[in-house]
Motif scaffolding. Sequence first.
Motif, short mmCIF file in Angstrom:
data_model
loop_
_atom_site.label_atom_id
_atom_site.label_comp_id
_atom_site.label_asym_id
_atom_site.label_seq_id
_atom_site.Cartn_x
_atom_site.Cartn_y
_atom_site.Cartn_z
N ARG A 137 33.80 36.55 92.92
CA ARG A 137 34.60 37.68 93.41
C ARG A 137 35.75 37.19 94.28
NH1 ARG A 137 31.79 42.21 97.18
NH2 ARG A 137 32.22 40.58 98.74
N ASN A 138 35.50 36.20 95.12
CA ASN A 138 36.57 35.65 95.95
C ASN A 138 37.65 34.99 95.09
OD1 ASN A 138 35.31 36.46 98.31
ND2 ASN A 138 34.27 34.50 98.64
N ASN A 141 39.78 37.68 93.44
CA ASN A 141 40.74 38.27 94.38
C ASN A 141 41.90 37.32 94.68
OD1 ASN A 141 39.56 40.82 94.78
ND2 ASN A 141 38.07 39.97 96.22
N ARG A 142 41.61 36.04 94.67
CA ARG A 142 42.66 35.06 94.96
C ARG A 142 43.67 34.96 93.82
NH1 ARG A 142 39.57 31.26 95.67
NH2 ARG A 142 39.82 30.02 93.78
N LYS A 145 46.17 38.20 92.46
CA LYS A 145 47.38 38.64 93.15
C LYS A 145 48.64 38.40 92.32
CE LYS A 145 45.45 37.75 97.75
NZ LYS A 145 45.61 36.95 99.01
N LEU A 172 38.91 48.76 94.60
CA LEU A 172 39.66 47.89 95.50
C LEU A 172 39.76 48.52 96.87
CD1 LEU A 172 42.68 46.85 93.22
CD2 LEU A 172 40.42 45.80 93.38
N ASN A 173 39.72 47.69 97.92
CA ASN A 173 39.92 48.21 99.26
C ASN A 173 41.41 48.38 99.54
OD1 ASN A 173 40.92 45.64 99.85
ND2 ASN A 173 38.99 44.94 100.74
N SER A 175 43.38 46.65 101.11
CA SER A 175 44.11 45.38 101.03
C SER A 175 44.27 44.89 99.59
CB SER A 175 43.40 44.31 101.85
OG SER A 175 43.32 44.69 103.21
N GLN A 177 41.72 44.21 97.54
CA GLN A 177 40.66 43.26 97.22
C GLN A 177 39.50 43.98 96.53
OE1 GLN A 177 40.74 39.61 98.54
NE2 GLN A 177 42.80 40.43 98.18
N PHE A 178 39.03 43.40 95.44
CA PHE A 178 37.84 43.92 94.76
C PHE A 178 36.64 43.70 95.69
CE2 PHE A 178 34.18 43.20 91.92
CZ PHE A 178 34.19 44.39 91.21
N ASN A 179 35.92 44.76 96.01
CA ASN A 179 34.89 44.63 97.05
C ASN A 179 33.53 45.20 96.66
OD1 ASN A 179 35.50 47.34 97.10
ND2 ASN A 179 35.76 47.49 99.33
N GLY A 249 43.03 50.68 94.13
CA GLY A 249 43.61 50.52 95.45
C GLY A 249 44.47 51.69 95.89
#
Length: 284
Positions: A137-138, A141-142, A145, A172-173, A175, A177-179, A249
Amino acid sequence: MIYMEINKIHKWVGAKPVIPLDKVSPFYNEWKENDTEFYSLTDGTVCDNTVRYQTMDTYYETFVGSGGVFFSFLNRKINKYFPQIFKRAILSDVNPALINHWLVVRDNFKEYKEDVDKIKWDYQMSDNKQQFYLSSRNEFNRIGKFPVGKNIRLAVLFIFLNKTCFNGLYRLNKSGQFNVGWNKTEKAPAIDLQNMKKISDALNKYEIIIEHGFYKDILDKYPPTQNDFCYFDPPYEPVVDGGFTTYDGHTFTYKDQQSLHDYVNQLDCDWLLSNSDAKNIEKL
Protein backbone atom coordinates in the motif's frame (compact mmCIF):
# COMPACT_ATOMS: atom_id res chain seq x y z
CA MET A 1 -31.97 -0.28 -4.18
CA ILE A 2 -30.98 0.97 -7.63
CA TYR A 3 -32.73 3.97 -9.15
CA MET A 4 -32.54 4.36 -12.92
CA GLU A 5 -33.43 7.28 -15.14
CA ILE A 6 -33.74 6.47 -18.82
CA ASN A 7 -34.55 8.56 -21.86
CA LYS A 8 -35.95 7.67 -25.27
CA ILE A 9 -36.44 3.97 -24.52
CA HIS A 10 -39.04 3.75 -27.29
CA LYS A 11 -36.19 3.70 -29.82
CA TRP A 12 -34.70 0.44 -28.54
CA VAL A 13 -35.32 -2.94 -30.19
CA GLY A 14 -36.01 -6.05 -28.10
CA ALA A 15 -33.46 -8.81 -27.55
CA LYS A 16 -33.73 -11.78 -25.20
CA PRO A 17 -31.02 -12.21 -22.55
CA VAL A 18 -28.59 -15.05 -23.11
CA ILE A 19 -25.84 -16.84 -21.20
CA PRO A 20 -22.64 -15.83 -23.01
CA LEU A 21 -20.55 -18.66 -24.42
CA ASP A 22 -17.23 -17.02 -23.61
CA LYS A 23 -18.10 -14.59 -20.85
CA VAL A 24 -15.77 -11.92 -19.58
CA SER A 25 -16.44 -10.47 -16.12
CA PRO A 26 -15.62 -7.12 -14.52
CA PHE A 27 -12.03 -6.64 -13.37
CA TYR A 28 -12.93 -5.90 -9.78
CA ASN A 29 -15.73 -8.08 -8.47
CA GLU A 30 -15.65 -6.22 -5.16
CA TRP A 31 -15.56 -2.72 -6.71
CA LYS A 32 -17.73 0.05 -5.28
CA GLU A 33 -21.13 -1.19 -4.20
CA ASN A 34 -23.18 0.50 -6.91
CA ASP A 35 -21.09 -1.06 -9.69
CA THR A 36 -21.39 -4.61 -8.42
CA GLU A 37 -24.99 -4.30 -7.24
CA PHE A 38 -26.12 -3.01 -10.63
CA TYR A 39 -24.19 -5.74 -12.47
CA SER A 40 -25.69 -8.38 -10.17
CA LEU A 41 -29.18 -6.91 -10.49
CA THR A 42 -29.05 -7.12 -14.28
CA ASP A 43 -27.27 -10.51 -14.29
CA GLY A 44 -24.72 -9.11 -16.70
CA THR A 45 -27.37 -7.63 -18.99
CA VAL A 46 -28.39 -4.00 -19.19
CA CYS A 47 -31.84 -4.11 -17.60
CA ASP A 48 -33.35 -6.44 -20.19
CA ASN A 49 -36.85 -5.69 -18.98
CA THR A 50 -36.34 -1.93 -19.22
CA VAL A 51 -33.79 -1.06 -21.89
CA ARG A 52 -33.76 -2.86 -25.24
CA TYR A 53 -30.81 -3.19 -27.53
CA GLN A 54 -30.24 -1.34 -30.77
CA THR A 55 -27.21 -0.94 -32.98
CA MET A 56 -25.29 2.05 -31.69
CA ASP A 57 -22.34 3.84 -33.19
CA THR A 58 -20.52 4.58 -29.92
CA TYR A 59 -21.09 3.29 -26.39
CA TYR A 60 -19.91 5.64 -23.61
CA GLU A 61 -19.24 4.74 -19.98
CA THR A 62 -17.65 7.76 -18.32
CA PHE A 63 -17.72 6.47 -14.72
CA VAL A 64 -16.40 3.11 -15.88
CA GLY A 65 -15.15 1.65 -12.58
CA SER A 66 -15.14 -2.14 -12.99
CA GLY A 67 -16.92 -1.84 -16.35
CA GLY A 68 -19.85 -4.07 -15.40
CA VAL A 69 -22.33 -2.67 -17.90
CA PHE A 70 -19.70 -2.36 -20.62
CA PHE A 71 -18.91 -6.06 -20.24
CA SER A 72 -22.58 -6.96 -20.60
CA PHE A 73 -22.50 -5.31 -24.03
CA LEU A 74 -19.09 -6.74 -24.85
CA ASN A 75 -20.18 -10.31 -24.10
CA ARG A 76 -22.89 -10.06 -26.72
CA LYS A 77 -20.40 -8.74 -29.25
CA ILE A 78 -17.79 -11.41 -28.47
CA ASN A 79 -20.28 -14.26 -28.80
CA LYS A 80 -21.80 -12.85 -32.00
CA TYR A 81 -25.25 -12.86 -30.40
CA PHE A 82 -25.40 -9.17 -31.25
CA PRO A 83 -22.05 -8.43 -32.97
CA GLN A 84 -23.18 -5.03 -34.26
CA ILE A 85 -24.31 -3.79 -30.82
CA PHE A 86 -21.65 -1.06 -30.90
CA LYS A 87 -19.06 0.04 -33.43
CA ARG A 88 -16.73 1.53 -30.83
CA ALA A 89 -16.69 2.19 -27.09
CA ILE A 90 -15.30 5.08 -25.06
CA LEU A 91 -14.49 4.28 -21.44
CA SER A 92 -13.22 6.80 -18.90
CA ASP A 93 -12.93 7.58 -15.22
CA VAL A 94 -11.42 10.28 -13.00
CA ASN A 95 -9.42 7.65 -11.09
CA PRO A 96 -5.91 7.62 -12.64
CA ALA A 97 -4.82 4.33 -11.05
CA LEU A 98 -7.98 2.65 -12.33
CA ILE A 99 -7.45 3.84 -15.90
CA ASN A 100 -3.76 2.89 -15.69
CA HIS A 101 -4.88 -0.66 -14.86
CA TRP A 102 -7.24 -0.81 -17.86
CA LEU A 103 -4.43 0.42 -20.15
CA VAL A 104 -1.84 -2.02 -18.83
CA VAL A 105 -4.18 -5.01 -19.14
CA ARG A 106 -4.89 -3.99 -22.73
CA ASP A 107 -1.35 -3.11 -23.84
CA ASN A 108 1.09 -4.95 -21.56
CA PHE A 109 -0.65 -8.16 -20.54
CA LYS A 110 2.38 -10.48 -20.74
CA GLU A 111 4.44 -8.40 -18.33
CA TYR A 112 1.37 -7.75 -16.16
CA LYS A 113 0.63 -11.48 -15.81
CA GLU A 114 4.22 -12.28 -14.85
CA ASP A 115 4.24 -9.62 -12.14
CA VAL A 116 0.79 -10.60 -10.82
CA ASP A 117 1.92 -14.22 -10.50
CA LYS A 118 5.00 -13.04 -8.61
CA ILE A 119 3.16 -10.82 -6.14
CA LYS A 120 0.62 -13.58 -5.47
CA TRP A 121 3.47 -16.03 -4.74
CA ASP A 122 5.38 -13.54 -2.60
CA TYR A 123 2.25 -12.81 -0.56
CA GLN A 124 1.46 -16.48 -0.07
CA MET A 125 5.02 -17.17 1.10
CA SER A 126 5.17 -14.16 3.41
CA ASP A 127 5.32 -14.80 7.15
CA ASN A 128 3.68 -11.45 7.90
CA LYS A 129 0.90 -10.86 5.40
CA GLN A 130 -0.40 -7.75 7.09
CA GLN A 131 3.02 -6.10 6.80
CA PHE A 132 3.26 -7.28 3.18
CA TYR A 133 -0.08 -5.58 2.52
CA LEU A 134 0.95 -2.34 4.26
CA SER A 135 4.28 -2.23 2.39
CA SER A 136 2.46 -2.74 -0.90
CA ARG A 137 0.00 0.00 0.00
CA ASN A 138 2.85 2.40 0.80
CA GLU A 139 4.52 1.61 -2.52
CA PHE A 140 1.23 2.14 -4.37
CA ASN A 141 0.80 5.54 -2.77
CA ARG A 142 4.37 6.49 -3.60
CA ILE A 143 4.32 5.61 -7.30
CA GLY A 144 0.64 6.50 -7.78
CA LYS A 145 1.46 10.21 -7.62
CA PHE A 146 2.73 10.18 -11.20
CA PRO A 147 0.49 11.03 -14.19
CA VAL A 148 -1.59 8.36 -15.92
CA GLY A 149 0.45 6.20 -18.27
CA LYS A 150 1.11 2.50 -18.55
CA ASN A 151 2.85 1.78 -15.26
CA ILE A 152 2.87 -2.00 -14.91
CA ARG A 153 3.94 -2.03 -11.27
CA LEU A 154 1.18 0.42 -10.35
CA ALA A 155 -1.37 -1.77 -12.14
CA VAL A 156 -0.19 -4.90 -10.34
CA LEU A 157 -0.34 -3.18 -6.95
CA PHE A 158 -3.78 -1.79 -7.81
CA ILE A 159 -5.33 -5.22 -8.48
CA PHE A 160 -3.43 -6.80 -5.55
CA LEU A 161 -4.75 -4.20 -3.12
CA ASN A 162 -8.26 -4.52 -4.56
CA LYS A 163 -8.22 -8.23 -3.71
CA THR A 164 -6.55 -7.95 -0.30
CA CYS A 165 -8.08 -4.79 1.16
CA PHE A 166 -11.27 -4.62 3.23
CA ASN A 167 -14.35 -5.20 1.05
CA GLY A 168 -12.44 -4.32 -2.13
CA LEU A 169 -13.04 -0.67 -1.29
CA TYR A 170 -11.12 2.06 -3.11
CA ARG A 171 -10.87 5.08 -0.84
CA LEU A 172 -8.41 7.95 -0.68
CA ASN A 173 -7.89 10.30 2.23
CA LYS A 174 -7.73 14.09 1.85
CA SER A 175 -4.01 13.81 1.05
CA GLY A 176 -4.78 11.52 -1.88
CA GLN A 177 -3.42 8.41 -0.14
CA PHE A 178 -5.09 5.01 -0.44
CA ASN A 179 -5.87 4.14 3.17
CA VAL A 180 -8.11 1.05 3.22
CA GLY A 181 -7.10 -1.62 5.71
CA TRP A 182 -6.11 -5.25 5.13
CA ASN A 183 -8.88 -7.86 4.80
CA LYS A 184 -6.90 -10.44 6.84
CA THR A 185 -6.93 -13.05 4.09
CA GLU A 186 -4.18 -15.65 4.42
CA LYS A 187 -4.62 -17.11 0.93
CA ALA A 188 -3.13 -15.80 -2.28
CA PRO A 189 -5.45 -13.12 -3.73
CA ALA A 190 -8.02 -14.41 -6.21
CA ILE A 191 -6.92 -12.57 -9.34
CA ASP A 192 -8.46 -14.31 -12.35
CA LEU A 193 -5.74 -14.02 -14.98
CA GLN A 194 -7.65 -16.16 -17.49
CA ASN A 195 -10.47 -13.64 -17.39
CA MET A 196 -7.94 -10.79 -17.62
CA LYS A 197 -6.48 -12.36 -20.78
CA LYS A 198 -9.94 -12.51 -22.38
CA ILE A 199 -10.45 -8.86 -21.46
CA SER A 200 -7.07 -7.92 -22.92
CA ASP A 201 -7.82 -9.73 -26.17
CA ALA A 202 -11.23 -8.08 -26.49
CA LEU A 203 -9.89 -4.59 -25.73
CA ASN A 204 -7.37 -5.08 -28.54
CA LYS A 205 -9.77 -6.69 -31.01
CA TYR A 206 -12.40 -3.93 -31.03
CA GLU A 207 -12.22 -0.15 -31.27
CA ILE A 208 -12.22 0.79 -27.58
CA ILE A 209 -10.87 4.13 -26.40
CA ILE A 210 -9.76 4.29 -22.75
CA GLU A 211 -8.96 7.67 -21.21
CA HIS A 212 -8.57 9.38 -17.86
CA GLY A 213 -10.79 12.40 -17.32
CA PHE A 214 -13.94 14.06 -15.99
CA TYR A 215 -17.10 12.99 -17.79
CA LYS A 216 -17.78 16.44 -19.27
CA ASP A 217 -14.24 16.71 -20.62
CA ILE A 218 -14.45 13.29 -22.25
CA LEU A 219 -17.83 14.00 -23.83
CA ASP A 220 -16.59 17.39 -25.05
CA LYS A 221 -13.60 15.66 -26.64
CA TYR A 222 -15.75 12.92 -28.18
CA PRO A 223 -19.21 14.52 -28.60
CA PRO A 224 -22.04 11.95 -28.66
CA THR A 225 -24.29 11.94 -31.70
CA GLN A 226 -27.86 10.78 -32.20
CA ASN A 227 -27.07 7.10 -32.69
CA ASP A 228 -24.82 6.78 -29.62
CA PHE A 229 -25.63 5.55 -26.11
CA CYS A 230 -24.21 6.86 -22.81
CA TYR A 231 -24.33 5.05 -19.48
CA PHE A 232 -23.62 7.12 -16.35
CA ASP A 233 -22.84 5.41 -13.04
CA PRO A 234 -21.65 8.12 -10.63
CA PRO A 235 -20.98 7.65 -6.91
CA TYR A 236 -24.44 7.07 -5.50
CA GLU A 237 -26.23 9.61 -3.37
CA PRO A 238 -26.38 8.35 0.26
CA VAL A 239 -29.77 7.12 1.42
CA VAL A 240 -28.82 8.05 5.00
CA ASP A 241 -27.07 11.14 6.36
CA GLY A 242 -23.31 10.82 6.38
CA GLY A 243 -23.20 8.06 3.76
CA PHE A 244 -19.97 7.43 1.87
CA THR A 245 -19.56 9.31 -1.45
CA THR A 246 -15.78 9.68 -1.75
CA TYR A 247 -13.80 7.20 -3.85
CA ASP A 248 -11.03 9.18 -5.55
CA GLY A 249 -10.19 11.76 -2.88
CA HIS A 250 -13.03 14.08 -3.93
CA THR A 251 -16.58 13.98 -2.63
CA PHE A 252 -19.32 13.70 -5.25
CA THR A 253 -21.82 16.10 -3.72
CA TYR A 254 -25.53 16.58 -4.30
CA LYS A 255 -24.61 19.64 -6.35
CA ASP A 256 -22.55 17.33 -8.56
CA GLN A 257 -25.57 15.02 -8.86
CA GLN A 258 -27.70 17.97 -9.97
CA SER A 259 -25.09 19.06 -12.48
CA LEU A 260 -24.87 15.55 -13.94
CA HIS A 261 -28.67 15.32 -14.15
CA ASP A 262 -28.87 18.63 -16.00
CA TYR A 263 -26.02 17.63 -18.30
CA VAL A 264 -27.47 14.31 -19.43
CA ASN A 265 -30.84 15.88 -20.12
CA GLN A 266 -29.33 18.11 -22.79
CA LEU A 267 -27.68 15.24 -24.68
CA ASP A 268 -29.01 14.39 -28.13
CA CYS A 269 -28.35 10.67 -27.77
CA ASP A 270 -29.96 7.91 -25.70
CA TRP A 271 -28.64 7.54 -22.17
CA LEU A 272 -29.14 5.72 -18.88
CA LEU A 273 -28.26 7.11 -15.45
CA SER A 274 -28.20 4.89 -12.36
CA ASN A 275 -28.18 6.04 -8.75
CA SER A 276 -29.54 5.17 -5.32
CA ASP A 277 -33.22 5.63 -4.54
CA ALA A 278 -32.46 8.52 -2.17
CA LYS A 279 -35.45 10.86 -1.97
CA ASN A 280 -33.56 13.89 -3.25
CA ILE A 281 -32.43 11.88 -6.32
CA GLU A 282 -36.00 10.89 -7.15
CA LYS A 283 -36.98 14.56 -7.01
CA LEU A 284 -34.50 15.55 -9.73
